[in-house]
Scaffold this motif. Structure first.
Motif, short mmCIF file in Angstrom:
data_model
loop_
_atom_site.label_atom_id
_atom_site.label_comp_id
_atom_site.label_asym_id
_atom_site.label_seq_id
_atom_site.Cartn_x
_atom_site.Cartn_y
_atom_site.Cartn_z
N ASN A 95 0.85 -1.19 0.00
CA ASN A 95 0.00 0.00 0.00
C ASN A 95 0.88 1.24 0.00
O ASN A 95 1.54 1.54 1.00
N PRO A 96 0.95 2.01 -1.09
CA PRO A 96 1.86 3.16 -1.17
C PRO A 96 1.42 4.36 -0.33
O PRO A 96 2.11 5.37 -0.31
N THR A 97 0.29 4.26 0.38
CA THR A 97 -0.18 5.40 1.19
C THR A 97 0.24 5.28 2.66
O THR A 97 -0.10 6.14 3.46
N ASP A 102 5.95 6.18 2.64
CA ASP A 102 6.28 7.59 2.44
C ASP A 102 7.67 7.91 2.99
O ASP A 102 8.44 8.65 2.38
N HIS A 103 8.01 7.32 4.13
CA HIS A 103 9.33 7.53 4.74
C HIS A 103 10.43 7.03 3.80
O HIS A 103 11.44 7.72 3.59
N TYR A 177 12.78 -3.30 5.81
CA TYR A 177 11.49 -2.61 5.74
C TYR A 177 10.49 -3.54 5.07
O TYR A 177 10.55 -3.77 3.86
N GLU A 178 9.57 -4.10 5.85
CA GLU A 178 8.56 -5.02 5.31
C GLU A 178 7.35 -4.20 4.86
O GLU A 178 6.67 -3.58 5.67
N LEU A 179 7.09 -4.23 3.56
CA LEU A 179 6.07 -3.35 2.99
C LEU A 179 4.76 -4.08 2.67
O LEU A 179 3.76 -3.44 2.34
N THR A 180 4.77 -5.40 2.72
CA THR A 180 3.53 -6.13 2.53
C THR A 180 3.66 -7.48 3.21
O THR A 180 4.71 -8.09 3.22
#
Length: 544
Positions: A95-97, A102-103, A177-180
């Motif tokens: 989720n790019p939001t 953003d960081h 950094y776990e993004l999903t």
């Protein structure tokens, strides 16, 4: 697939089932990887993601993780631009939001790699890995910023205590950094070569986390290990954390194999000649490792390593009296084969470089400037002429390899400029193009002089390539492939580390033994000059 593995370790989690992590020296074969995905019942769309990652990363160092619950994961060591990494994360469902996304979008540096995992339930997890940082203050500051980005309140991890422990024990630190994933987003702190003693207090483990630590300690103790390969602490927004303990595993037939029947595990091979000095000084000269291992995927002490690299297995220990007897020689032999030496450089050699004040250099930029100094060519020529006429065989050629410098704090220093990766333990090829072992053992040796203001270290295995051939009968390999085979077969064979003080040099047969340099534990720039020739330790001062 396991026959192609260069390293295996187990991962014990405080929240999830145990899993194996398998590092490969060569690229994964896509057909065999696809068969593994099928055997673990990974859904087609998740399999397609993992297969595409393998195809897009040819030649990259890869760790495959297999959980007993059927989860399959990949960790790829490959530099990834910020925009590319975030695009990959979005493609697999991030989720790019989110605040974390953003960081990361504001970062101005590349990522050091990425991880992707899939389960039989179809869950896909994607993480980006930052390059490890030796600066604990910077790591702590970034961690606190990440907690804000995740919306975590309160001190959920004793970051200051961990940083203090890391500084005291030279633990490398990295961030992921776990993004999903099932938790949506998360961050992780990686701690490389983490001492087992004191781990519980440093991490401030709670009661529920101790069972995994105790099991990890039992496995490590059975293998006589005093450090975890790494510890990962994963933090999710709700304040929940997961701690993973990585413990080295070995094929017991390899790891406990005695070589040549010698109880120390060492064979009587290449002998080390040391300067005459008091016993208290000799005690700080020589150490042995616990064998060899693969370096971490992302290196905390310098540039990353090339695929298949091998480094000493920590920790170091003082050699016992029987080990010293095998390693040390009483005097310098007439032949240059099967010996190396630490020699004190004569005043006339040091005088060649006196005007350049090399011991005052503090940065690599200053070294580049000194290479352009008009006094440098004449200094190198004078030193080479002195070595040729006084300290080497009559009529033998002396080749100057030039002035070099290395940053402090690196476990190994040799660097492949084409790959932009560190090499790890290796055999040099100066005179030999075809890799013939007999040609190598008769090749020229090297004299490397420490002209800096700090100690440096020479790492080596005291076994030459012709001896490796005898230990691995039936092999018809060139020297470098033979050395790789030896390291896989005898991963518990110790690496020796010898200290080279300022104003000293080592003379070594680097074309026939596995070796590297090291600046681990130092705080100042390492400056040295090297020459190829046929040097004799007995030609130097009578104190060797």
């Amino acid at each position: 697939m396991l026959e192609r593995a260069s390293h295996i370790h187990c991962v014990l989690s405080t929240l999830k089932p145990p899993r194996l992590a398998i590092e490969f020296a060569a690229a994964l074969e896509i057909e065999r990887f696809t068969s593994l995905l099928t055997a673990c019942s990974i859904p087609a769309y998740a399999s397609a993601i993992l297969e595409s990652i393998v195809r897009m990363s040819p030649g990259s160092r890869t760790i495959l993780e297999i959980g007993i619950d059927g989860c399959i994961g990949l960790q790829i060591s490959k530099s990834v631009a910020t925009t590319t990494g975030l695009a990959l994360a979005t493609a697999v469902g991030s989720n790019p939001t989110t605040g974390l996304f953003d960081h990361l979008s504001r970062m101005d540096s590349d990522f050091g790699g990425f991880c992707c995992a899939a389960s039989a339930a179809g869950q896909v997890t994607f993480s980006l890995l930052a390059y490890p940082q030796p600066d604990s203050v910077g790591i702590a500051k970034e961690w606190n910023c990440l907690m804000v980005a995740l919306g975590v309140r309160g001190q959920v991890l004793p970051i200051d205590e961990i940083m203090l422990f890391a500084d005291m024990h030279s633990v490398g630190m990295s961030l992921g950094y776990e993004l999903t994933g099932e938790d949506g987003i998360a961050v992780s702190l990686g701690c490389l070569d983490f001492p087992i003693k004191g781990a519980s207090d440093a991490l401030q483990l709670i009661t529920a986390e101790h069972a995994s630590l105790e099991l990890a300690c039992e496995i490590a103790a059975a293998r006589k290990q005093s450090v975890f390969r790494s510890i990962d602490i994963r933090q999710v927004p709700r304040g929940r954390r997961e701690v993973c303990f990585h413990v080295d595993l070995e094929d017991e037939a390899h790891s406990m194999r005695a070589i040549g029947g010698h109880s120390t595990g060492l064979v009587a091979g290449v002998r080390l000649i040391l300067p005459v000095e008091g016993d208290h000084l000799r005690e700080t000269r020589l150490w042995l490792s616990e064998g060899t291992t693969s370096p971490p995927m992302l290196s905390a002490d310098g540039p990353d390593y090339r695929a298949g690299a091998t480094v000493p297995r920590l920790p170091w220990h003082r050699p016992a009296s029987e080990e010293q007897h095998v390693l040390l020689g009483a005097e310098a032999p007439a032949s240059e084969r099967n010996w190396l030496a630490i020699v004190r450089l004569p005043p006339e050699f040091m005088n060649c470089f006196e005007v350049l004040r090399l011991g005052d250099l503090e940065t690599l930029e200053q070294v580049e400037a000194i290479r352009r100094n008009p006094e440098m060519p004449s200094a190198l020529v004078a030193a080479a002429n002195l070595l040729s006429t006084t300290y080497s065989d009559v009529g033998s050629d002396v080749t100057c390899l030039g002035i070099s410098a290395q940053r402090p704090g690196q476990q190994t220093v040799s660097f492949d400029h084409g790959l932009q990766r560190r090499v790890g333990l290796h055999i040099d090829t100066w005179d030999d193009a075809d890799g013939d072992t007999q040609h190598r053992v008769c090749g020229r040796n090297i004299l490397l002089a420490n002209l800096g203001a700090t100690d440096r270290y020479f790492l080596y295995l005291n076994i030459s390539v012709d001896a490796m051939e005898r230990l691995l009968p039936g092999t018809d390999l060139d020297a470098n492939r033979l050395a790789e085979r030896f390291l896989r077969s005898y991963s518990r064979y110790p690496v020796a580390k010898v200290r080279v003080a300022p104003g000293e040099a080592y003379i070594a047969p680097v074309q026939s033994i596995l070796h590297d340099g090291s600046t681990a534990g130092t705080r100042h720039l390492d400056v040295h000059v090297a020459f190829l020739g046929r040097f004799r330790a007995r030609n130097f001062a009578g104190d060797t």
